[in-house]
Write an enzyme that holds these catalytic residues in place. Structure first.
Site, PDB file in Angstrom:
ATOM      1  N   SER A 120       0.950  -1.214   0.005  1.00 55.95           N
ATOM      2  CA  SER A 120       0.003  -0.038  -0.076  1.00 55.95           C
ATOM      3  C   SER A 120       0.836   1.259   0.129  1.00 55.95           C
ATOM      4  CB  SER A 120      -1.136  -0.056   1.087  1.00 55.95           C
ATOM      5  OG  SER A 120      -1.929   0.853   1.020  1.00 55.95           O
ATOM      6  N   GLU A 219      -1.531  -2.760  -7.952  1.00 58.10           N
ATOM      7  CA  GLU A 219      -2.722  -2.907  -7.451  1.00 58.10           C
ATOM      8  C   GLU A 219      -3.143  -1.542  -7.042  1.00 58.10           C
ATOM      9  OE1 GLU A 219      -3.486  -3.248  -3.928  1.00 58.10           O
ATOM     10  OE2 GLU A 219      -1.520  -2.214  -3.453  1.00 58.10           O
ATOM     11  N   HIS A 284      -4.427  -5.603  -1.732  1.00 63.13           N
ATOM     12  CA  HIS A 284      -5.490  -5.064  -0.755  1.00 63.13           C
ATOM     13  C   HIS A 284      -6.803  -6.208  -0.903  1.00 63.13           C
ATOM     14  CE1 HIS A 284      -3.424  -1.180  -0.908  1.00 63.13           C
ATOM     15  NE2 HIS A 284      -4.221  -0.923   0.298  1.00 63.13           N
TER      16      HIS A 284
END
Length: 314
Positions: A120, A219, A284
Site C-alpha cells: 500500500s 494494484e 488489498h
C-alpha cells in the site's frame, strides 16, 4: 533492470522491528499481530513512535521526523533481522526524504541487508530501498492490518517466504478467476506496488527512469475507474511503462465494476504488447500473496504464475 541484493531468510528467534511510516496504528490490531509473530518464534520489538498520533493531522502516525527516525534506528540496529510495517494509509512520502539514507547504506554495507515488508502506502519505501540501497524487498501483509490478522492463507504464504523461501519460488495467482488479459510469458525483475503511489513518485529522487526490463506488479484500493485511467495515462505519457517486460494485476478493492476495470486495463495496457496477468491475488485483498520486489523471474500470464530464478531471500 538488474536483480537487487537479497536479504537473508529469518530463523527462529530472529528480532523483528515494527515501524509505522504512514497512518496511525490501532493498538488492538497491533497487539494481535505481534502475538502472531511471537507464535512464529520471532521476537518483535515495537519502535518508539508506532503508537504515536500526529498532533494536527489525524491520518499520520506521529511527526514525519519521528517516523523517519524509527525506520533509521530499526534498519541500523545490528540485532534486528527484519523491518515490518505496521500498516499503510498515507504518510510515507512525507517522511522518505527525512530518512538518513547514507546511514542506512553504511549499515547495509557493514551487516548486510534486512528484510523490509509492507504494501500500500509503503510503495514509496519499496522504491526508495531499490533506488537508494539496491535492496530487494517484500510486498506483503502488514502486522496490524486485517488482511494479515484475519486470513490464514496470507499468514502462511508470508511465513513460508520468510523462513523457507525456496518453497515459494513459484508464486501462483491467489484467486480462482485468474486469467490473462494478454497471454504469453515474460522475463524480468519484479517491481511495483500501489499504482497511484508509483505515479505520485514520478519526478522524485526515488523515481526510476522507467520500468524497462521489469515485471510490474500493480494494484490499488479506492480508486474509481476514471482515476485509474488518469494514473495509467500519466505513466504512459511519462514513458515510464516503455520497455516493461510484463505486468501482473493484483486487487482493486473499492475501484469499481470488474468488467469496467478489465476494459480499462485492456485499453491502457494492451497497446504495450506484453503479457498481462489478471487477478493475481496480491495487495488489498483477502489472503494476499507475498511478492518479492527486485528478484528476477518469469511471469506466465496464461498459467497465472511467477517463477523466481532464486528464492526471495537467501
Amino acid at each position: 533492470m538488474r536483480p537487487l541484493v537479497r536479504p537473508a531468510r529469518l530463523t527462529p528467534g530472529a528480532r523483528v522491528a515494527v515501524v509505522a511510516p504512514s497512518g496511525p496504528v490501532p493498538d488492538d490490531q497491533l497487539e494481535a499481530g505481534l502475538d502472531i509473530l511471537r507464535g512464529w518464534d520471532l521476537d518483535p520489538v515495537v519502535m518508539p513512535h508506532v503508537r504515536a498520533r500526529h498532533p494536527e493531522f489525524w491520518y499520520l502516525a506521529g511527526a514525519d521526523a519521528d517516523r523517519a527516525r524509527d525506520l533509521e534506528q530499526a534498519w541500523c540496529d545490528p540485532s534486528v533481522a527484519a523491518v515490518f510495517c505496521a500498516r499503510g494509509g498515507y504518510g510515507a512520502q512525507r517522511m522518505v526524504d527525512l530518512v538518513d539514507w547514507a546511514a542506512l547504506r553504511e549499515a547495509t554495507r557493514a551487516a548486510g541487508p534486512k528484510v523490509f515488508l509492507g504494501y500500500s502506502d509503503t510503495t514509496a519505501l519499496h522504491e526508495a530501498f531499490a533506488t537508494r540501497l539496491g535492496v530487494a524487498t517484500l510486498h506483503g501483509p502488514m502486522t496490524a492490518t486485517t488482511g494479515f490478522l484475519k486470513h490464514a492463507r496470507a499468514q502462511e504464504h508470508l511465513r513460508t517466504t520468510l523462513f523457507a523461501p525456496e518453497e515459494t519460488r513459484v508464486i501462483r495467482a491467489g484467486t480462482p478467476h485468474a486469467a490473462a488479459l494478454a497471454g504469453g510469458r515474460a522475463r524480468g525483475v519484479t517491481l511495483g506496488g500501489c499504482v497511484s503511489l508509483l505515479a505520485a513518485d514520478l519526478g522524485t529522487p526515488d523515481a526510476r527512469a522507467s520500468a524497462r526490463g521489469g515485471l510490474l506488479f500493480i494494484e490499488d484500493t479506492g480508486e474509481e475507474a476514471y482515476r485509474l485511467d488518469r494514473i495509467l495515462t500519466q505513466l504512459l505519457r511519462a514513458r515510464w511503462l516503455d520497455g516493461v517486460a510484463g505486468i501482473a494485476l493484483g486487487s482493486w478493492e473499492g475501484c469499481g465494476i470488474s468488467d469496467e476495470l478489465r476494459a480499462l486495463f485492456a485499453d491502457r495496457l494492451g497497446g504495450l504488447g506484453v503479457p498481462v496477468a489478471e487477478e493475481f491475488g496480491f495487495g488489498h485483498c483477502e489472503g494476499a500473496l507475498t511478492v518479492p520486489f527486485g528478484v528476477a523471474g518469469e511471469l506466465d500470464a496464461d498459467a497465472g504464475t511467477l517463477t523466481l530464478d532464486e528464492p526471495a531471500l537467501i
